[in-house]
Design a protein around this motif. Structure first.
Motif, PDB file in Angstrom:
ATOM      1  N   THR A 130       0.838  -1.205   0.000  1.00 23.37           N
ATOM      2  CA  THR A 130       0.000   0.000   0.000  1.00 23.37           C
ATOM      3  C   THR A 130       0.866   1.245   0.000  1.00 23.37           C
ATOM      4  O   THR A 130       0.638   2.192  -0.774  1.00 23.37           O
ATOM      5  CB  THR A 130      -0.931  -0.004   1.232  1.00 23.37           C
ATOM      6  OG1 THR A 130      -1.698  -1.195   1.221  1.00 23.37           O
ATOM      7  CG2 THR A 130      -1.858   1.191   1.235  1.00 23.37           C
ATOM      8  N   SER A 132       3.942   1.488  -1.021  1.00 22.49           N
ATOM      9  CA  SER A 132       4.623   1.543  -2.311  1.00 22.49           C
ATOM     10  C   SER A 132       3.723   2.175  -3.368  1.00 22.49           C
ATOM     11  O   SER A 132       4.169   2.999  -4.160  1.00 22.49           O
ATOM     12  CB  SER A 132       5.046   0.145  -2.734  1.00 22.49           C
ATOM     13  OG  SER A 132       5.530   0.146  -4.040  1.00 22.49           O
ATOM     14  N   GLN A 133       2.454   1.800  -3.371  1.00 24.76           N
ATOM     15  CA  GLN A 133       1.509   2.379  -4.328  1.00 24.76           C
ATOM     16  C   GLN A 133       1.330   3.874  -4.073  1.00 24.76           C
ATOM     17  O   GLN A 133       1.256   4.670  -5.015  1.00 24.76           O
ATOM     18  CB  GLN A 133       0.165   1.656  -4.245  1.00 24.76           C
ATOM     19  CG  GLN A 133       0.207   0.260  -4.830  1.00 24.76           C
ATOM     20  CD  GLN A 133      -1.106  -0.485  -4.633  1.00 24.76           C
ATOM     21  OE1 GLN A 133      -2.002  -0.021  -3.931  1.00 24.76           O
ATOM     22  NE2 GLN A 133      -1.207  -1.646  -5.268  1.00 24.76           N
ATOM     23  N   LYS A 136       4.451   5.595  -5.312  1.00 20.61           N
ATOM     24  CA  LYS A 136       4.443   5.610  -6.769  1.00 20.61           C
ATOM     25  C   LYS A 136       3.515   6.709  -7.273  1.00 20.61           C
ATOM     26  O   LYS A 136       3.851   7.455  -8.207  1.00 20.61           O
ATOM     27  CB  LYS A 136       4.020   4.240  -7.304  1.00 20.61           C
ATOM     28  CG  LYS A 136       4.157   4.089  -8.782  1.00 20.61           C
ATOM     29  CD  LYS A 136       3.808   2.668  -9.196  1.00 20.61           C
ATOM     30  CE  LYS A 136       3.957   2.514 -10.684  1.00 20.61           C
ATOM     31  NZ  LYS A 136       3.597   1.176 -11.124  1.00 20.61           N
TER      32      LYS A 136
END
Length: 179
Positions: A130, A132-133, A136
């Motif tokens: 989560t 990481s998203q 990003k």
């Protein structure tokens, strides 16, 4: 109870009942003839032979069943002896199985601990995914902003900027040179 004693009891009871009946009617029942010992023995032998013939089928059936049971018992005994030998031959294996079975609770505890650790790792991995998203998405926004900024700057550079006139430039326009 032997056949002779049964015959004696029966004949005595019959005689007594006949005497009682005869006394009521006033009749004399004293036998007018007597049996010889040989006749009595012959009668007993015939009665014994008759009883034996009546009992013989039952006796044979009982003997047959007894023989079958003895054979079955012998077979079962042989199987049990064989199984007992197998158990004795495999005693070491049985001891190992017993020891392993005694360790089952320890292995179960270890398995539960591993299961908890795996759940913890899965939860942390999910949170990292989560995050990481989110990172990003933030990076994509920053890159998009930088791209927009670069495009804006390029537009500005492409335009002519008006500035104060300088001694070599009388029009006051500055030409932007791209490198």
């Amino acid at each position: 109870m032997s056949v002779i004693s049964a015959y004696t009891i029966h004949s005595t009871a019959l005689k007594q009942s006949q005497e009682i009946a005869a006394m009521r009617e006033g009749i004399n029942l004293e036998p007018s003839f007597t049996f010889s010992e040989q006749d009595k023995d012959s009668f007993v032998e015939h009665m014994t032979a008759g009883v034996k013939e009546m009992v013989r089928p039952v006796e044979e059936a009982i003997l047959t069943k007894t023989d079958e049971l003895l054979q079955s018992q012998g077979q079962l005994e042989a199987v049990l002896v064989g199984e007992d030998k197998r158990v004795e031959e495999n005693r070491d294996i049985l001891i190992q199985i017993h020891q392993t079975m005694n360790r089952v609770p320890i292995y179960r505890q270890k398995l539960l601990q591993i299961k908890k650790e795996m759940a913890n790792i899965e939860r942390r991995t999910s949170r990292l995914g989560t995050k990481s998203q989110q990172l990003k998405a933030t990076r994509d926004k920053i890159l998009e902003n930088e791209r927009l900024q670069a495009a804006k700057l390029a537009k500005l550079e492409a335009r002519v900027v008006t500035t104060t006139p300088t001694p070599g430039n009388s029009s006051g326009k500055v030409a932007v040179v791209r490198e």
